[in-house]
Structure formats: C-alpha cells, structure tokens
Design an enzyme around this catalytic site. Structure first.
Site, PDB file in Angstrom:
ATOM      1  N   HIS A  86       0.865  -1.190  -0.136  1.00 27.53           N
ATOM      2  CA  HIS A  86      -0.022  -0.085   0.037  1.00 27.53           C
ATOM      3  C   HIS A  86       0.972   1.367   0.026  1.00 27.53           C
ATOM      4  O   HIS A  86       2.105   0.859   0.604  1.00 27.53           O
ATOM      5  CB  HIS A  86      -0.837   0.105   1.230  1.00 27.53           C
ATOM      6  CG  HIS A  86      -1.723  -1.161   1.471  1.00 27.53           C
ATOM      7  ND1 HIS A  86      -1.405  -2.154   1.945  1.00 27.53           N
ATOM      8  CD2 HIS A  86      -3.212  -1.038   1.293  1.00 27.53           C
ATOM      9  CE1 HIS A  86      -2.527  -2.875   2.181  1.00 27.53           C
ATOM     10  NE2 HIS A  86      -3.460  -2.456   1.534  1.00 27.53           N
TER      11      HIS A  86
ATOM     12  N   ASP B 196       2.239   1.758   3.365  1.00 28.73           N
ATOM     13  CA  ASP B 196       3.610   0.572   3.886  1.00 28.73           C
ATOM     14  C   ASP B 196       4.745   1.250   3.793  1.00 28.73           C
ATOM     15  O   ASP B 196       5.518   0.879   4.299  1.00 28.73           O
ATOM     16  CB  ASP B 196       3.096  -0.617   3.237  1.00 28.73           C
ATOM     17  CG  ASP B 196       1.596  -1.223   3.267  1.00 28.73           C
ATOM     18  OD1 ASP B 196       1.054  -1.059   4.207  1.00 28.73           O
ATOM     19  OD2 ASP B 196       1.256  -1.851   2.746  1.00 28.73           O
TER      20      ASP B 196
ATOM     21  N   MET C 253       2.381  -5.997  -8.003  1.00 29.53           N
ATOM     22  CA  MET C 253       1.176  -5.061  -7.497  1.00 29.53           C
ATOM     23  C   MET C 253       1.523  -4.159  -6.428  1.00 29.53           C
ATOM     24  O   MET C 253       2.171  -4.230  -5.805  1.00 29.53           O
ATOM     25  CB  MET C 253       0.059  -6.284  -7.174  1.00 29.53           C
ATOM     26  CG  MET C 253      -1.084  -5.833  -6.600  1.00 29.53           C
ATOM     27  SD  MET C 253      -1.221  -5.266  -4.861  1.00 29.53           S
ATOM     28  CE  MET C 253      -1.770  -7.002  -4.141  1.00 29.53           C
TER      29      MET C 253
ATOM     30  N   GLU D 219     -11.301  -6.147  -5.206  1.00 33.58           N
ATOM     31  CA  GLU D 219     -11.361  -7.012  -4.085  1.00 33.58           C
ATOM     32  C   GLU D 219     -12.701  -6.901  -3.126  1.00 33.58           C
ATOM     33  O   GLU D 219     -12.591  -5.918  -2.632  1.00 33.58           O
ATOM     34  CB  GLU D 219      -9.984  -7.021  -3.085  1.00 33.58           C
ATOM     35  CG  GLU D 219      -9.980  -8.099  -2.267  1.00 33.58           C
ATOM     36  CD  GLU D 219      -8.657  -7.952  -1.302  1.00 33.58           C
ATOM     37  OE1 GLU D 219      -7.581  -7.439  -1.907  1.00 33.58           O
ATOM     38  OE2 GLU D 219      -8.525  -8.443  -0.417  1.00 33.58           O
TER      39      GLU D 219
ATOM     40  N   LYS E 294     -15.115  -8.057  -0.172  1.00 33.03           N
ATOM     41  CA  LYS E 294     -15.218  -8.657   1.087  1.00 33.03           C
ATOM     42  C   LYS E 294     -16.589  -8.535   1.579  1.00 33.03           C
ATOM     43  O   LYS E 294     -17.342  -7.143   1.560  1.00 33.03           O
ATOM     44  CB  LYS E 294     -14.240  -7.875   2.220  1.00 33.03           C
ATOM     45  CG  LYS E 294     -13.923  -8.726   3.451  1.00 33.03           C
ATOM     46  CD  LYS E 294     -12.726  -8.031   4.060  1.00 33.03           C
ATOM     47  CE  LYS E 294     -12.797  -8.504   5.697  1.00 33.03           C
ATOM     48  NZ  LYS E 294     -11.445  -7.787   6.183  1.00 33.03           N
TER      49      LYS E 294
ATOM     50  N   GLU F 259     -10.158 -13.052  -2.857  1.00 30.31           N
ATOM     51  CA  GLU F 259      -9.337 -13.320  -1.784  1.00 30.31           C
ATOM     52  C   GLU F 259     -10.192 -14.767  -1.044  1.00 30.31           C
ATOM     53  O   GLU F 259     -11.526 -14.768  -0.755  1.00 30.31           O
ATOM     54  CB  GLU F 259      -9.223 -12.388  -0.596  1.00 30.31           C
ATOM     55  CG  GLU F 259      -8.584 -13.022   0.431  1.00 30.31           C
ATOM     56  CD  GLU F 259      -8.227 -11.870   1.581  1.00 30.31           C
ATOM     57  OE1 GLU F 259      -7.555 -10.887   1.279  1.00 30.31           O
ATOM     58  OE2 GLU F 259      -8.289 -12.055   2.743  1.00 30.31           O
TER      59      GLU F 259
ATOM     60  N   HIS G 254     -12.235 -13.930   1.830  1.00 35.74           N
ATOM     61  CA  HIS G 254     -13.263 -13.013   1.992  1.00 35.74           C
ATOM     62  C   HIS G 254     -14.491 -13.798   1.530  1.00 35.74           C
ATOM     63  O   HIS G 254     -15.527 -13.329   1.905  1.00 35.74           O
ATOM     64  CB  HIS G 254     -12.912 -11.781   1.256  1.00 35.74           C
ATOM     65  CG  HIS G 254     -11.826 -11.127   1.762  1.00 35.74           C
ATOM     66  ND1 HIS G 254     -11.392  -9.963   1.170  1.00 35.74           N
ATOM     67  CD2 HIS G 254     -11.233 -11.163   2.952  1.00 35.74           C
ATOM     68  CE1 HIS G 254     -10.519  -9.458   1.897  1.00 35.74           C
ATOM     69  NE2 HIS G 254     -10.444 -10.037   3.035  1.00 35.74           N
TER      70      HIS G 254
ATOM     71  N   ASP H 178      -5.709 -13.389  -4.149  1.00 38.06           N
ATOM     72  CA  ASP H 178      -5.211 -13.373  -2.908  1.00 38.06           C
ATOM     73  C   ASP H 178      -5.480 -14.804  -2.041  1.00 38.06           C
ATOM     74  O   ASP H 178      -6.571 -15.055  -1.766  1.00 38.06           O
ATOM     75  CB  ASP H 178      -5.756 -12.131  -1.807  1.00 38.06           C
ATOM     76  CG  ASP H 178      -5.248 -10.836  -2.146  1.00 38.06           C
ATOM     77  OD1 ASP H 178      -4.415 -10.773  -2.741  1.00 38.06           O
ATOM     78  OD2 ASP H 178      -5.674  -9.892  -1.231  1.00 38.06           O
TER      79      ASP H 178
ATOM     80  N   ASP I 292     -12.411 -11.933   9.494  1.00 36.13           N
ATOM     81  CA  ASP I 292     -11.398 -12.312   8.494  1.00 36.13           C
ATOM     82  C   ASP I 292     -10.061 -12.765   8.993  1.00 36.13           C
ATOM     83  O   ASP I 292      -9.123 -12.008   9.765  1.00 36.13           O
ATOM     84  CB  ASP I 292     -11.252 -10.928   7.663  1.00 36.13           C
ATOM     85  CG  ASP I 292     -10.039 -10.953   6.513  1.00 36.13           C
ATOM     86  OD1 ASP I 292      -9.977 -11.985   5.870  1.00 36.13           O
ATOM     87  OD2 ASP I 292      -9.645  -9.988   6.076  1.00 36.13           O
TER      88      ASP I 292
ATOM     89  N   ASP J 169      -7.069 -14.729   7.538  1.00 34.89           N
ATOM     90  CA  ASP J 169      -6.054 -14.485   6.979  1.00 34.89           C
ATOM     91  C   ASP J 169      -5.106 -15.289   7.308  1.00 34.89           C
ATOM     92  O   ASP J 169      -3.641 -14.936   7.539  1.00 34.89           O
ATOM     93  CB  ASP J 169      -5.560 -12.930   6.928  1.00 34.89           C
ATOM     94  CG  ASP J 169      -6.276 -12.029   6.453  1.00 34.89           C
ATOM     95  OD1 ASP J 169      -7.073 -11.985   5.369  1.00 34.89           O
ATOM     96  OD2 ASP J 169      -6.270 -10.849   6.701  1.00 34.89           O
TER      97      ASP J 169
ATOM     98  N   ASP K  38      -2.081 -12.951   0.887  1.00 36.19           N
ATOM     99  CA  ASP K  38      -2.300 -11.942   1.572  1.00 36.19           C
ATOM    100  C   ASP K  38      -3.053 -12.706   3.299  1.00 36.19           C
ATOM    101  O   ASP K  38      -4.137 -12.849   3.274  1.00 36.19           O
ATOM    102  CB  ASP K  38      -3.538 -11.234   0.933  1.00 36.19           C
ATOM    103  CG  ASP K  38      -4.034 -10.167   1.681  1.00 36.19           C
ATOM    104  OD1 ASP K  38      -3.259  -9.707   2.763  1.00 36.19           O
ATOM    105  OD2 ASP K  38      -5.011  -9.455   1.497  1.00 36.19           O
TER     106      ASP K  38
END
Ligand code: GLT
Ligand code: MN
Ligand code: MN
Length: 383
Positions: free
Chosen positions: A57, A60, A91, A184, A186, A220, A223, A248, A258, A260, A290
C-alpha cells in the site's frame, strides 16, 4: 530430500504484501508483539524464503506525512533493496481505510471532500507504484459500506464507486500507466456491511464501467469463505469472464472475522480444488499470499509461515498433477465426458420430437462418491 521438491522458484510467481510478513500481530484485543521491520528488511526476508515479489500500500512504504525528500530516499532505498535481492513489485494498492478521514468510507463517503481526497490519494499511489513498474493495482473497499443503511441509499454508494473508477481509469490512460485494476470484495469487517460483498458482485459492476477492459477482480479466499461461499467457483467465474487479474491466497474458517490464515491451513480440500483450477486453466498471474503469521510467532515463525504458504501451494499443485494422471480417476472422468457428449440439442423440432426415458436416465449411479474418495486418497498421500 522431499523439501527441495517443494522449494519455491521464481516462475511460481509467489508474492507477499509488505503488510503480510510485516504484520506485527496487533488485533482488536491486543497490541503488537513483533517489532517493526523496515520495508527493505522485509524485502531481504522475502528473498531469503524464496518469494518472487513484494506488494505494498502507498503508506506501507511511504508514511502518510513523509516530506518529498523523505519520500525520495525511501523510494530509492526500496528500489535498491528490490534490485539487490531480485524481488519484483508486480502489484500495489492504496490504503483507503486506516486514517480517520475514511471513517465513513472513501470513494462512497457522504462528504464529497473525502471522496475527492480518496481519489487523489489513489492517483498518487498509482504514481508511486509506477516507479517500481507495478502492473496490477488492487482496490479493496474496506470501508465502503455502512453500519446503518439510513446514512445513504446503497445504490448511491454504487454510483459513487463507478464515478471514482471511471475517473481513475481516465487517469490511467492519461498517464500511460497501463495498470489493470483488480477489485477485491469482502462481505464485512471493518464495516458492518461492505458494498460489493462478493467477487460475483464486482463482476457485474465492472460491466457498467466506461473502461471495463481495464478492470478485473482480485478474489481472496478468506473473503469468500467468511460467508461460506466457494472460492473456486468465484475464481472460475472471474476466469471465464477474462477478469482474473490477481488472487489473494490465505485460509479461513467460514462464519468468522477475516482470519487471513496460512494458505491451505484450514481447508486443504477446498484449496486443492482452487490450486487445481488455477493450474489446469494455466493462470499465469501472481499467486499473492495475503495472510499473516499467528500472533504467537517471532520473525523466525513469520518465515515458517511464509515458507508454509508456498510449500502448501506446491504440494497441492503436485496433488493436482497426480489427480490428472490417476488411472481410475481418469476413467471416471472419461465416463463423465461420454455422458456430456451423448446428445446434441439440434433444432427445436429435433428436441421436441425426442422421448427421454427419465427413469432409465436416472437409474445409473454417477460414481461421484468413488471419485471423491480417490481424490481424498490422493490428498491423504496414500495413493
Ligand atoms: C487489508 C485487507 C486485504 C487487502 C489489502 C489490500 S489490505 O489487509 O485485509 O484483504 O487485500 O488493500
Ligand atoms: Mn483478508
Ligand atoms: Mn486481500
């Protein structure tokens, strides 16, 4: 040794986000448990475990309050780390959920200034990611949703999302960036409900955009499985529509927040069908994990987590190959194919003239039990 057989190679296209292996273990009930790693340190870690690439991101990599000169040195240090370690940036994405300004959403917020800021922030994130030659731009609408549907009509949310996407596609064209946007979905979390709850919802929405060829999806696992849906079916629909731009991978118990979790650590059977699908159709995009390590881990455990994601993918890929070569499985599949091909509709008169003996047709078992147990034998490693 068998571990070498499942060692990741660049052509596997395994990627991780800075936010995944860099996750510090904070959750709504507890603080961070791992110290902060610099993006350059994360790149080194990813090279050590054998990944192909890193995603990020905007914030990040570059803190939201960084000055232009700070941005400059962060970008050049990160570029050098990626080059030195042969790590690609396939990406990138934009954080439209962390800052308080996004408490009512970003592209769909009721305040027009928030919507404009969100679009501007995305344009700047696109500028940043192009400095690393990223080709895919993911958009996850984490806060595009509501707790109370009294705050706006949900169809207004959809219209605003369309307006933002059309604007960003124009920017993509104007700058010659050639990004593919990957949306994406969710169903909820952090909002009580998120608009575009499923990949299928996005696939329908994309058809209404001005530049729909530029926009696809990033399904994902977690999700889809949060709502008890079948990830492989979502991915298949995206693939069939030519819209599977990114994926993802992680894992998730249905009906929960979620999680992950490490790829294939919860539902290896479902993930087998997913990997088999991706490999059978020849998906050539990134395999992005992810996910993040348990809160119990130090960075040694984070490496175990990352290696585990890739290893499980490669084991399942191997199992898919075994399935495709398995004699009895292939016999059953040949019988299925023969059934599939034993009648052709022809014109209306032809079809209307047929006499189908429905009892006879329904009298024969389909051997799916046998097929499934043979699959389980392959997965359990006894065949
Ligand atoms: C966030 C979310 C992920 C998204 C990331 C992209 S951020 O961690 O949970 O599913 O892919 O914005
Ligand atoms: Mn997730
Ligand atoms: Mn994701």
């Amino acid at each position: 040794m068998s571990s070498d057989r499942y060692a990741p190679r660049p052509e596997d296209k395994f990627t991780f986000g800075l936010w995944t292996v860099g996750n510090r273990g904070a959750d709504p009930f507890g603080a961070q448990v791992r110290e902060k790693l610099q993006p350059t340190e994360i790149v080194r870690m990813l090279a050590e475990v054998g990944a192909y690439g890193v995603n990020f991101h905007d914030n990040d990599l570059v803190p939201i309050d960084a000055t232009a000169s700070e941005r400059g040195s962060i970008v050049s240090d990160f570029k050098k780390a990626c080059d030195d370690n042969n790590i690609k940036v396939p990406m990138a994405t934009v954080n439209l959920f962390y800052e308080p300004i996004f408490r009512d959403g970003a592209f769909t917020a009721n305040d027009a200034r928030v919507r404009a800021y969100a679009i501007q922030k995305t344009m700047r994130a696109m500028d940043l990611a192009k400095e690393f030659d990223a080709e895919i731009f993911v958009l996850w609408g984490g806060r595009e949703g509501a707790e109370t549907d009294g705050c706006r009509r949900p169809d207004e949310g959809i219209k605003r999302l369309r307006e933002a996407l059309n604007y960003l596609c124009e920017y993509n064209i104007k700058c010659n960036y050639n990004y593919k946007f990957a949306m994406e979905a969710k169903p909820n979390e952090p909002r009580a409900d998120i608009y575009m709850a499923t990949t299928a919802a996005y696939l329908a929405f994309i058809e209404t955009l001005d530049h729909k060829e530029m926009v696809g999806v990033n399904p994902e696992v977690a999700h889809e499985q949060m709502s008890g849906l079948n990830m492989t079916h979502a991915v298949a629909q995206a693939w069939e529509a030519g819209k599977l731009f990114h994926i993802d991978l992680n894992d998730q118990y249905p009906g929960r927040y979620d999680q992950d979790l490490r790829f294939a650590s919860v539902s290896p059977r479902q993930m087998f069908w997913l990997v088999k699908f991706l490999e059978d159709v020849g998906y050539s995009g990134m395999r992005h994990f992810d996910a993040h390590a348990y809160r119990t881990e130090d960075y040694g455990g984070v490496k175990d987590f990352a290696r585990g994601c890739m290893r499980s993918y490669l084991i399942l890929k191997d199992k898919a190959k075994r399935f495709n070569e398995h004699k009895e499985i292939q016999q059953i599949l040949a019988e299925i194919e023969a059934m599939n091909d034993n009648f052709h509709l022809g014109d209306f008169d032809n079809l209307l003239a047929q006499n189908f003996d429905r009892n006879e047709i329904a009298s024969k078992g389909l051997k799916y039990e046998r097929l499934d147990q043979l699959t389980m034998d392959v997965l359990f490693g006894v065949d």
